[in-house]
Design a protein around this motif. Sequence first.
Motif, PDB file in Angstrom:
ATOM      1  N   UNK A  39      41.862  30.141  21.777  1.00 55.30           N
ATOM      2  CA  UNK A  39      43.159  30.419  22.392  1.00 55.30           C
ATOM      3  C   UNK A  39      44.285  29.655  21.697  1.00 55.30           C
ATOM      4  N   UNK A  40      44.018  28.423  21.308  1.00 54.20           N
ATOM      5  CA  UNK A  40      45.057  27.605  20.680  1.00 54.20           C
ATOM      6  C   UNK A  40      45.626  28.274  19.435  1.00 54.20           C
ATOM      7  N   UNK A  41      44.750  28.866  18.627  1.00 54.16           N
ATOM      8  CA  UNK A  41      45.204  29.502  17.388  1.00 54.16           C
ATOM      9  C   UNK A  41      46.066  30.731  17.688  1.00 54.16           C
ATOM     10  N   UNK A 155      40.772  36.973  27.918  1.00 52.84           N
ATOM     11  CA  UNK A 155      40.059  36.712  29.159  1.00 52.84           C
ATOM     12  C   UNK A 155      40.105  35.237  29.495  1.00 52.84           C
ATOM     13  N   UNK A 156      39.768  34.910  30.713  1.00 54.78           N
ATOM     14  CA  UNK A 156      39.809  33.529  31.188  1.00 54.78           C
ATOM     15  C   UNK A 156      38.393  33.005  31.401  1.00 54.78           C
ATOM     16  N   UNK A 157      38.199  31.723  31.139  1.00 56.16           N
ATOM     17  CA  UNK A 157      36.866  31.121  31.234  1.00 56.16           C
ATOM     18  C   UNK A 157      36.460  30.961  32.699  1.00 56.16           C
ATOM     19  N   UNK A 158      35.277  31.481  33.008  1.00 60.50           N
ATOM     20  CA  UNK A 158      34.695  31.291  34.339  1.00 60.50           C
ATOM     21  C   UNK A 158      34.075  29.890  34.358  1.00 60.50           C
ATOM     22  N   UNK A 159      34.589  29.031  35.204  1.00 62.96           N
ATOM     23  CA  UNK A 159      34.127  27.637  35.204  1.00 62.96           C
ATOM     24  C   UNK A 159      32.664  27.517  35.593  1.00 62.96           C
ATOM     25  N   UNK A 163      31.698  31.282  30.471  1.00 60.29           N
ATOM     26  CA  UNK A 163      31.958  32.467  29.636  1.00 60.29           C
ATOM     27  C   UNK A 163      33.338  33.039  29.948  1.00 60.29           C
ATOM     28  N   UNK A 164      33.934  33.667  28.934  1.00 57.57           N
ATOM     29  CA  UNK A 164      35.212  34.337  29.156  1.00 57.57           C
ATOM     30  C   UNK A 164      34.972  35.660  29.870  1.00 57.57           C
ATOM     31  N   UNK A 165      35.793  35.927  30.853  1.00 54.07           N
ATOM     32  CA  UNK A 165      35.680  37.170  31.607  1.00 54.07           C
ATOM     33  C   UNK A 165      37.037  37.860  31.645  1.00 54.07           C
ATOM     34  N   UNK A 166      37.011  39.173  31.695  1.00 53.17           N
ATOM     35  CA  UNK A 166      38.252  39.934  31.714  1.00 53.17           C
ATOM     36  C   UNK A 166      38.858  39.992  30.334  1.00 53.17           C
ATOM     37  N   UNK A 234      40.186  44.598  36.945  1.00 54.36           N
ATOM     38  CA  UNK A 234      40.443  45.971  36.490  1.00 54.36           C
ATOM     39  C   UNK A 234      39.993  46.143  35.040  1.00 54.36           C
ATOM     40  N   UNK A 235      40.322  45.168  34.196  1.00 54.88           N
ATOM     41  CA  UNK A 235      39.916  45.234  32.791  1.00 54.88           C
ATOM     42  C   UNK A 235      38.391  45.219  32.653  1.00 54.88           C
ATOM     43  N   UNK A 236      37.713  44.413  33.474  1.00 51.31           N
ATOM     44  CA  UNK A 236      36.245  44.370  33.425  1.00 51.31           C
ATOM     45  C   UNK A 236      35.647  45.736  33.733  1.00 51.31           C
TER      46      UNK A 236
END
Length: 346
Positions: A39-41, A155-159, A163-166, A234-236
């Motif tokens: 994400x940083x890049x 996507x955002x990380x599921x804590x 894993x990234x989801x969405x 929705x994206x999932x």
Amino acid sequence: MLKRLSAREKFEQLIADYEPLLRNAFLESIRDIKSNIQIKRIVERLERNDIAGAIEALYLDQSAFRPLDRAIAQAFEGGGVAAVTDMPTLRDPSGAKLVVRFDMRNYRAEAWLREHSAGLVNDIIADQRNGIRTFLTEGLEAGRGPRAVALDIAGRVNRATGAREGGIVGLTAAQTRYVATARSELMSNDPEQLKRYLTRNRRDKRFDATVRKAIKTGKPIPVATIDRMTTQQYANRLLLLRGETIARTETMGALNASQMEAYQQLIDSGAISETVVQRVWHTARDGRVRDSHQGMEGQTVGFRTPFQSPRGPLLQYPGDPSAPASEIVNCRCRMSIKTDFLADID
């Protein structure tokens, strides 16, 4: 006593075996892409308004889709082996039974797999890039920060799982537009647009009460909730649909193409003449068959003669990738091949 399966039942069994394999392979490829996103890049590039650089930082390349390549090859081989198994018993002039096997190392079979897989993956990547480019541009123009837009993409990380989801990686350009429009509807806080959101088939209905409350009270839905509803849930669901569509279309294409290849190998061996081979188009014979294929039921052609859709396109077999997408996406038709050994007798 075991029931002998019909040709249709055998084909449906092949579909049942390989369709989940292809779907899971596609989703595995997308998971791999997401797991390697930094994400940083992406944020650094977006802060410089470098849209092209942000897309490059996603590393959408051919190698990420190796699982899909392998799954298509498995379906192709499975279809070829099944076609050989179902061929009529052939004998040489002395009466001895001819041994027939499907050769995956045949130059033509290898060429089909190589060219088809490369073309498919290139199309998937190009379509994703187009959709992501538009999504990034519109997101930044709407005032969303670079990090928020980057997370919408990746996507955002599921804590709980790590894993990234969405995220919209893996979606078609059209599906990416659906996500953006759904977000716009929810952000508008306009009753008519909120009602329009409630007509979306792939929405997460667990949030419907939240939307109805916003319509009734006029109170905006929190942005974090809208993120969950659109670029996550929705994206999932759209990604799963994308996987199912690719799996259905590619499995059908691979099975029918390998059936053609199996008979071509038999013809090349001299065991039979091309003149005795005919191919027949079969639909699923239900109300879901596309209009252009309804009239193709039972259409019979020679081995090299293409089938013709009432709309005009020519197809060598159901799922022929050279045909327009409107003729092959989610097609459930199949092809049978029969030999008439009296056909070349004068």
